[in-house]
Scaffold this active site. Structure first.
Site, PDB file in Angstrom:
ATOM      1  CG  HIS A  58      -1.746  -1.250   1.312  1.00  0.00           C
ATOM      2  ND1 HIS A  58      -1.360  -2.330   2.084  1.00  0.00           N
ATOM      3  CD2 HIS A  58      -2.890  -1.617   0.689  1.00  0.00           C
ATOM      4  CE1 HIS A  58      -2.238  -3.303   1.937  1.00  0.00           C
ATOM      5  NE2 HIS A  58      -3.165  -2.897   1.096  1.00  0.00           N
ATOM      6  NE  ARG A 118      -5.439  -0.096  -2.301  1.00  0.00           N
ATOM      7  CZ  ARG A 118      -6.513  -0.876  -2.339  1.00  0.00           C
ATOM      8  NH1 ARG A 118      -7.679  -0.431  -1.923  1.00  0.00           N
ATOM      9  NH2 ARG A 118      -6.433  -2.099  -2.785  1.00  0.00           N
ATOM     10  NE  ARG A 154      -7.894   9.426  14.811  1.00  0.00           N
ATOM     11  CZ  ARG A 154      -8.646  10.111  13.943  1.00  0.00           C
ATOM     12  NH1 ARG A 154      -8.167  10.437  12.771  1.00  0.00           N
ATOM     13  NH2 ARG A 154      -9.877  10.469  14.253  1.00  0.00           N
ATOM     14  CB  VAL A 155      -3.879  15.572  13.582  1.00  0.00           C
ATOM     15  CG1 VAL A 155      -2.875  16.077  14.573  1.00  0.00           C
ATOM     16  CG2 VAL A 155      -3.193  15.266  12.256  1.00  0.00           C
ATOM     17  N   GLY A 156      -7.100  14.500  14.195  1.00  0.00           N
ATOM     18  CA  GLY A 156      -8.409  14.363  13.569  1.00  0.00           C
ATOM     19  C   GLY A 156      -9.484  15.088  14.331  1.00  0.00           C
ATOM     20  CD  GLU A 184     -10.755   8.057  17.332  1.00  0.00           C
ATOM     21  OE1 GLU A 184     -11.082   6.949  17.813  1.00  0.00           O
ATOM     22  OE2 GLU A 184      -9.723   8.212  16.653  1.00  0.00           O
ATOM     23  CD  GLU A 232     -10.140   6.997  11.947  1.00  0.00           C
ATOM     24  OE1 GLU A 232     -10.313   7.863  12.849  1.00  0.00           O
ATOM     25  OE2 GLU A 232     -10.901   6.886  10.969  1.00  0.00           O
ATOM     26  CB  SER A 276     -15.990  18.160  14.284  1.00  0.00           C
ATOM     27  OG  SER A 276     -16.494  16.846  14.447  1.00  0.00           O
ATOM     28  CG  ASP A 277     -20.055  16.261  15.481  1.00  0.00           C
ATOM     29  OD1 ASP A 277     -18.860  16.112  15.141  1.00  0.00           O
ATOM     30  OD2 ASP A 277     -20.829  15.310  15.637  1.00  0.00           O
TER      31      ASP A 277
HETATM   32  N1  HPA Z   1     -18.659   9.444  14.901  1.00  0.00           N
HETATM   33  C1  HPA Z   1     -19.680  10.252  15.157  1.00  0.00           C
HETATM   34  N2  HPA Z   1     -19.593  11.583  15.122  1.00  0.00           N
HETATM   35  C2  HPA Z   1     -18.420  12.111  14.810  1.00  0.00           C
HETATM   36  C3  HPA Z   1     -17.308  11.322  14.538  1.00  0.00           C
HETATM   37  C4  HPA Z   1     -17.434   9.903  14.583  1.00  0.00           C
HETATM   38  O1  HPA Z   1     -16.504   9.145  14.325  1.00  0.00           O
HETATM   39  N3  HPA Z   1     -16.288  12.158  14.264  1.00  0.00           N
HETATM   40  C5  HPA Z   1     -16.762  13.412  14.360  1.00  0.00           C
HETATM   41  N4  HPA Z   1     -18.055  13.401  14.706  1.00  0.00           N
END
Ligand code: HPA
Length: 235
Positions: A5, A44, A88-90, A179, A181, A203-204
């Site tokens: 990969h 990929r 990991r950054v997310g 999240e 991962e 993010s939410d």
């Molecule tokens: N699941 C649900 N809501 C989310 C996620 C997730 O992995 N990441 C950001 N909001």
């Protein structure tokens, strides 16, 4: 020497790799932090770049979404490319009530509904934990005005399927966010005796939809999480 990969050659990756889920985000991070970075993978579309930040080598590579995807890339990076640490950054969805959209979450430990770590040591409930040195460096690098939560998250396999009452139970147990991962990443790091960390921006909020973030705020907060991740990469 390519892997199934990754087409990079030996020495193409720095010992520290930042891993956002989105390969295009990896490209944006590389352009922002390392204008002279070289692309080292395109297989990929999972873009990877290597350059230097403050005179220290750094790579950035997308992980894709979910635990199988990050497991493939982390395994090949640790076992074939001499990578020593992956950060990991997310983003995550908030669960605990004290977590607000825009806060940073440092995933000290990661629960999961996945079987990926269950299969590692038969008969054992594997504890997926972050590296302490990286955790400390990331937390210490946070600016004073950034709210940071350090604790557990959950890595789920499903994004859309919800299990009745599960979020409320996780919230009761102080789980900060969800999240897809980190648990698997920590499992791979343990398998190879390497270091891993996950730095997330909320993010939410899954139990309080009144809290939201403007696009501009999202970008600013992401830059803060990125600075924390770079500090961990180079500690
Ligand atoms: N699941 C649900 N809501 C989310 C996620 C997730 O992995 N990441 C950001 N909001």
């Amino acid at each position: 020497m390519a892997t199934p990969h990754i087409e990079a050659q030996p020495g193409d990756f720095a010992p520290a790799v930042l891993m956002p889920g989105d390969p295009l985000r990896a490209q944006r991070i590389a352009k922002m932090l390392m204008p002279d970075a070289k692309q080292v993978n395109g297989v990929r579309g999972m873009l990877a770049f290597t350059g230097e930040v403050n005179g220290k080598p750094l790579s950035v590579m997308g992980s894709g979404m979910g635990q199988p995807s990050i497991t493939i890339y982390a395994t090949e990076l640790f076992s074939q490319y001499g990578v020593e640490r992956i950060i990991r950054v997310g983003t995550c969805g908030g669960i605990a009530p004290q977590v607000q959209v825009g806060d940073a979450v440092v995933a000290l430990g990661s629960h999961t509904d996945s079987a990926m770590n269950t299969l590692r040591i038969p008969g054992v409930h594997f504890s997926a934990v972050a590296d302490f040195e990286l955790t400390r460096a990331a937390v210490e690098a946070a600016p004073a005005d950034q709210k940071v939560h350090v604790g557990s998250v959950i890595s789920r396999d499903h994004f859309y399927l919800s299990v009745e009452g599960q979020l409320e139970n996780l919230s009761k147990y102080g789980v900060l966010g969800v999240e897809m991962e980190s648990a698997a990443l920590y499992g791979v790091a343990a398998e190879f005796g390497k270091q891993a960390l996950t730095v997330l921006t909320v993010s939410d909020h899954l139990l309080d939809h009144s809290k939201d973030m403007s696009a501009e705020e999202r970008e600013t907060k992401f830059h803060t999480a990125l600075a924390m991740a770079v500090a961990a990469a180079h500690c």
